[in-house]
Write a protein that holds these residues in place. Structure first.
Motif, short mmCIF file in Angstrom:
data_model
loop_
_atom_site.label_atom_id
_atom_site.label_comp_id
_atom_site.label_asym_id
_atom_site.label_seq_id
_atom_site.Cartn_x
_atom_site.Cartn_y
_atom_site.Cartn_z
N TRP A 114 0.87 -1.20 0.00
CA TRP A 114 0.00 0.00 0.00
C TRP A 114 0.90 1.23 0.00
CZ3 TRP A 114 -3.47 1.70 4.72
CH2 TRP A 114 -4.28 2.78 4.33
N TYR A 115 0.80 2.01 -1.04
CA TYR A 115 1.55 3.26 -1.17
C TYR A 115 0.62 4.41 -0.79
CZ TYR A 115 5.10 0.50 -3.48
OH TYR A 115 6.08 -0.43 -3.75
N VAL A 116 1.11 5.28 0.06
CA VAL A 116 0.31 6.42 0.52
C VAL A 116 1.06 7.69 0.19
CG1 VAL A 116 -0.75 7.54 2.53
CG2 VAL A 116 -0.63 5.03 2.42
N MET A 117 0.44 8.53 -0.66
CA MET A 117 1.10 9.81 -0.99
C MET A 117 0.66 10.88 0.00
SD MET A 117 1.27 12.08 -4.48
CE MET A 117 -0.29 12.95 -4.32
N THR A 118 1.65 11.54 0.58
CA THR A 118 1.39 12.63 1.53
C THR A 118 1.94 13.92 0.91
OG1 THR A 118 3.53 12.30 2.55
CG2 THR A 118 1.68 11.08 3.50
N SER A 119 1.84 15.02 1.66
CA SER A 119 2.45 16.28 1.21
C SER A 119 3.50 16.68 2.26
CB SER A 119 1.39 17.37 1.11
OG SER A 119 1.01 17.74 2.42
N PRO A 120 4.37 17.64 1.93
CA PRO A 120 5.33 18.06 2.96
C PRO A 120 4.61 18.51 4.24
CG PRO A 120 5.94 18.98 0.83
CD PRO A 120 4.60 18.30 0.64
N ARG A 172 -0.03 0.35 12.32
CA ARG A 172 -0.33 0.15 10.88
C ARG A 172 -1.66 -0.57 10.68
NH1 ARG A 172 4.42 -1.54 11.96
NH2 ARG A 172 3.63 -3.67 11.79
N PHE A 173 -2.57 -0.46 11.62
CA PHE A 173 -3.92 -1.04 11.52
C PHE A 173 -3.85 -2.55 11.25
CE2 PHE A 173 -3.77 3.22 9.64
CZ PHE A 173 -4.43 3.92 10.63
N GLY A 174 -2.77 -3.17 11.69
CA GLY A 174 -2.66 -4.63 11.54
C GLY A 174 -1.95 -5.05 10.26
N LEU A 175 -1.57 -4.11 9.43
CA LEU A 175 -0.82 -4.47 8.23
C LEU A 175 0.61 -4.85 8.63
CD1 LEU A 175 -2.19 -1.56 6.06
CD2 LEU A 175 -2.58 -3.97 5.56
N ALA A 176 1.27 -5.62 7.78
CA ALA A 176 2.60 -6.14 8.13
C ALA A 176 3.65 -5.03 8.09
CB ALA A 176 2.98 -7.22 7.13
N PRO A 177 4.74 -5.20 8.87
CA PRO A 177 5.84 -4.24 8.73
C PRO A 177 6.34 -4.31 7.28
CG PRO A 177 6.24 -5.79 10.56
CD PRO A 177 5.01 -6.27 9.85
N GLY A 178 6.64 -3.17 6.70
CA GLY A 178 7.14 -3.19 5.33
C GLY A 178 6.05 -3.28 4.28
N GLN A 179 4.78 -3.25 4.72
CA GLN A 179 3.69 -3.33 3.72
C GLN A 179 3.22 -1.95 3.27
OE1 GLN A 179 0.40 -5.74 5.14
NE2 GLN A 179 -0.66 -5.68 3.16
N VAL A 180 3.47 -0.92 4.11
CA VAL A 180 2.99 0.43 3.80
C VAL A 180 4.17 1.32 3.44
CG1 VAL A 180 1.60 2.37 4.61
CG2 VAL A 180 1.20 0.09 5.55
N PHE A 181 4.04 2.05 2.35
CA PHE A 181 5.12 2.94 1.90
C PHE A 181 4.56 4.35 1.78
CE2 PHE A 181 5.57 -1.25 0.20
CZ PHE A 181 6.90 -1.56 0.44
N PHE A 182 5.34 5.31 2.24
CA PHE A 182 4.92 6.71 2.14
C PHE A 182 5.77 7.42 1.10
CE2 PHE A 182 3.85 5.22 6.33
CZ PHE A 182 2.53 5.61 6.44
N LEU A 183 5.16 8.28 0.31
CA LEU A 183 5.92 9.11 -0.60
C LEU A 183 5.34 10.50 -0.54
CD1 LEU A 183 4.33 8.72 -3.94
CD2 LEU A 183 4.53 6.60 -2.67
#
Ligand code: UTP
Length: 475
Positions: free
Chosen positions: A153-159, A174-185
């Motif tokens: 799951w990729y999540v785009m944020t802003s500065p 992480r709401f129960g998601l695995a470590p390394g499953q969520v990426f922020f950009l």
């Protein structure tokens, strides 16, 4: 004559500032002490000044395009190929070829929530934040299709909201998601300018910067290395959605199958539509122009077209864009190729932007719109796809965004829509649900994503016989 390194930096940048119509910043910079001047110069050096000069130069909205508009062809669940397409989408999910992607970098000014919009308590009974609703859908999808790796799951944020967003995920494990499953950009920014095209300052040593629109998401995926990483993981398709719609069906196998396996699609970029509520509804519409599928914003659709009817008496331009897309990794790569980046056009939005008055040094909070923000929109990539497909879905099932603090498209209207959808799923299984005279569910009903992602998922669940007026139920 410049004497310090800071003076030299300013002297070197001054001609470019002048020719881009930003000469007002030169004396301002000169008046700052060296470290503040350096901070401002750092920001100015990052700006694409020729682009800014072009956009502010009164050349109009880059997005304005001409040509005759036609309604698009659409597919839906009644299409002869639907069963096969759904199976194709399910196979993609099982093979781990799809990533989820949320754009969550917006400022959310209309909602006025103090924090990233994804942290907003959205569901009708348990008040789950939007991010949790999506996380639970991802978990439910991976439970069902059992890919060998968790669905990324990729999540785009802003500065402006990146740190708060990441902290929220951390605080909630992480709401129960695995470590390394969520990426922020983090997405890029554009400076806000006044009506003369001069960039505004938010403080003595920093510019007023706004996120560069959801169209900035493709570039952000590229720059952050996410596209390369997806390729390395065997991800072929991106399930794109916005942060503000708790009814969104992400990773939808039917949509993914139509997008990737239907001859009417090039598999590059597809979109979902719902029938517009009425001619005045503020959503863009999918159209055909010059043989390409495109989206025309509600503010750009001429009134006579917005109100025109077709032979069945429906709105002729009824294909409301709900900002749910499937985008291939290859297509995103192609549009953002180093050196040959195919830029999306910038749109101008007139907004109220608090800023520093350079004459008095005071912060001004304008009562009326005073500034232009420049943004790109992801749907402008649709006409760049060889064949873009539009899939019709139902508003009741998939679209109840939270945009405004009150009224239409607010938390209240979205929560009612959540109950209405839950009621229809339960009724389809024979449950008697209380309804108001106007047809809305008369109880507060929440069906959790891990219980059911669609009505059919309730088939094997024990359910109540009836839901009484005024009751509160979580299933
Ligand atoms: P909206 O157009 O609703 O804008 O964004 P917004 O900034 O969230 O809200 P307002 O207009 O200030 O009230 C639609 C979606 O696109 C994302 C938002 O987070 C939302 O999911 N978005 C918008 C970005 O990710 N970046 C942007 O620069 C703009």
């Amino acid at each position: 004559m410049p004497t310090t390194p800071t003076d030299h930096r300013l002297a070197a940048l001054a001609p470019a500032l002048e020719s881009a119509g930003q000469a007002h910043l030169i004396p301002w910079c000169e008046g700052l002490e060296a470290s503040a001047r350096d901070r401002l110069l750092d920001q100015l050096a990052e700006l694409d000044l020729p682009l800014l000069a072009r956009l502010s130069g009164g050349g109009g909205d880059e997005s304005a395009a001409s040509g005759d508009l036609e309604p698009p062809e659409t597919v839906d669940a009644t299409d002869a190929a639907a069963l096969e397409r759904r199976a194709a989408g399910e196979a993609m999910l099982a093979a781990g070829k799809v990533a989820a992607f949320t754009v969550a970098g917006g400022q959310g000014t209309r909602l006025g929530w103090n924090g990233p919009k994804g942290t907003f308590p959205s569901t009708i009974v348990t008040g789950k934040p939007l991010f949790r609703v999506f996380a639970e859908q991802i978990l439910a999808t991976q439970d069902r299709f059992a890919p060998s790796e968790p669905i990324p799951w990729y999540v785009m944020t802003s500065p402006a909201n990146d740190a708060d967003t990441q902290a929220f995920f951390r605080d909630n494990n992480r709401f129960g998601l695995a470590p390394g499953q969520v990426f922020f950009l983090v997405q890029g920014t554009m400076p806000s300018v006044d009506f003369e095209g001069r960039v505004l300052l938010e403080s003595p040593d920093s510019l007023c910067l706004n996120p560069d629109g959801h169209g900035g998401s493709l570039r952000a995926l590229r720059r952050s290395g996410a596209l390369e990483e997806m390729t390395a993981r065997g991800i072929e398709q991106i399930s794109y959605f916005q942060v503000d719609n708790p009814l969104v069906r992400i990773l939808d196998p039917l949509f993914l199958g139509f997008h990737a396996a239907d001859p009417r699609s090039s598999g590059e970029m597809s979109g979902k539509m719902v029938a517009k509520r009425d001619a005045g509804e503020k959503v863009g519409v999918f159209c055909r122009r010059g043989g390409r599928t495109t989206v025309v914003e509600y503010s750009d659709l001429p009134k006579e077209l917005a109100e025109a009817s077709d032979a069945q008496g429906r709105l002729r331009f009824r294909a409301g864009n709900i900002a749910v897309h499937a985008i291939s990794v290859d297509f995103a790569m192609r549009l953002t190729e180093e050196g040959a980046e195919i830029g999306l056009p910038f749109h101008r939005a007139i907004k109220k932007v608090p800023h520093l008055d350079l004459a008095t040094g005071a912060i001004v909070a304008p009562a009326e719109p005073n500034a232009i923000k420049f943004e790109t929109f992801v749907f402008d990539a649709m006409p760049l796809a060889k064949r873009a497909l539009v899939m019709e879905t139902s508003r009741l099932e998939e679209f109840a965004p939270i945009k405004n603090a009150t009224g239409e498209d607010s938390a209240e209207s979205s929560r009612q829509a959540q109950s209405d959808r839950a009621a229809s799923w339960l009724e389809a299984r024979g449950v008697k649900v209380a309804r108001h005279a106007d047809g809305h569910a008369a109880a507060r009903i929440e069906i959790e994503p891990r219980t059911a992602l669609c009505a059919a998922d309730l088939a094997t669940r024990p359910l109540p016989d009836r839901i009484d007026p005024g009751s509160e139920v979580v299933i």
